[in-house]
Scaffold this motif. Structure first.
Motif, PDB file in Angstrom:
ATOM      1  N   ARG A  44       0.835  -1.208   0.000  1.00 50.82           N
ATOM      2  CA  ARG A  44       0.000   0.000   0.000  1.00 50.82           C
ATOM      3  C   ARG A  44       0.873   1.264   0.000  1.00 50.82           C
ATOM      4  N   HIS A  48       0.590   4.433  -2.399  1.00 54.42           N
ATOM      5  CA  HIS A  48       0.325   5.757  -1.826  1.00 54.42           C
ATOM      6  C   HIS A  48       1.419   6.761  -2.181  1.00 54.42           C
ATOM      7  N   SER A  76       1.420   4.450   4.885  1.00 52.27           N
ATOM      8  CA  SER A  76       0.471   3.986   3.861  1.00 52.27           C
ATOM      9  C   SER A  76      -0.630   4.997   3.570  1.00 52.27           C
ATOM     10  N   LEU A  78      -3.154   5.469   5.532  1.00 48.86           N
ATOM     11  CA  LEU A  78      -4.428   4.900   5.988  1.00 48.86           C
ATOM     12  C   LEU A  78      -4.669   5.054   7.496  1.00 48.86           C
ATOM     13  N   ARG A  81      -8.063   5.865   8.746  1.00 54.33           N
ATOM     14  CA  ARG A  81      -9.149   4.968   8.316  1.00 54.33           C
ATOM     15  C   ARG A  81      -9.382   3.830   9.298  1.00 54.33           C
ATOM     16  N   ILE A 137      -7.474  -4.055   3.044  1.00 61.15           N
ATOM     17  CA  ILE A 137      -6.364  -3.350   2.391  1.00 61.15           C
ATOM     18  C   ILE A 137      -6.222  -3.753   0.925  1.00 61.15           C
ATOM     19  N   LEU A 140      -7.511  -1.369  -1.405  1.00 57.62           N
ATOM     20  CA  LEU A 140      -6.787  -0.090  -1.448  1.00 57.62           C
ATOM     21  C   LEU A 140      -5.400  -0.217  -2.059  1.00 57.62           C
TER      22      LEU A 140
END
Length: 141
Positions: A44, A48, A76, A78, A81, A137, A140
């Motif tokens: 990820r 990103h 990452s 995230l 989130r 994940i 994503l």
């Protein structure tokens, strides 16, 4: 190592962990599950930060060469989130919290440290249909 390499490693480590679990080798299963999380987060991060390969050498090595899940989650993009404030993500937060107990040092735990139930819970925390970390994940990557 490319993003795709890391994705394949994450999936392979989970497959290996499940084989260990099915054969009563719970400590090894738990250990490998940590590398599922690590590889998935690093994949990820590649996306990103728009990196062709994960930076684990050179000048940036110290920033990226880590087993710390919270640091990797931050890199990452995230971090916000996975939190309790996200009401739809409480199951994911619970699973993340369980997974973050992992460190690479568990490779030294005595045989029988982790129970069958604990190993099952860790694997479920990764692959639960709606709240599994790896399931989440992957959307994503």
């Amino acid at each position: 190592m490319t993003k795709r390499d890391l994705q394949k490693i994450a999936e392979l480590r989970l497959k290996e962990a499940k084989i260990l679990y099915e054969n009563g080798l719970y400590d090894g299963a738990v250990y490998l599950c940590g590398y599922v999380v690590e590889a998935a987060l690093k994949a990820r991060i590649c996306k990103h930060l728009q990196m062709k390969e994960y930076l684990d050498s050179g000048d940036m090595k110290n920033m990226f060469l880590s087993h710390d899940f919270d640091r990797l989650l931050f890199l990452s993009g995230l971090k916000n989130r996975i939190n309790l404030a996200n009401r739809r993500g409480t199951g994911l937060f619970k699973n993340w919290s369980l997974l973050t107990n992992w460190t690479p040092d568990i490779r030294y735990v005595p045989n029988g440290t982790y129970t069958e139930q604990y190993a099952k819970d860790i694997i479920n925390a990764l692959e639960h249909n709606t709240d599994g970390f790896l399931v989440w994940i992957k959307r994503l990557w």
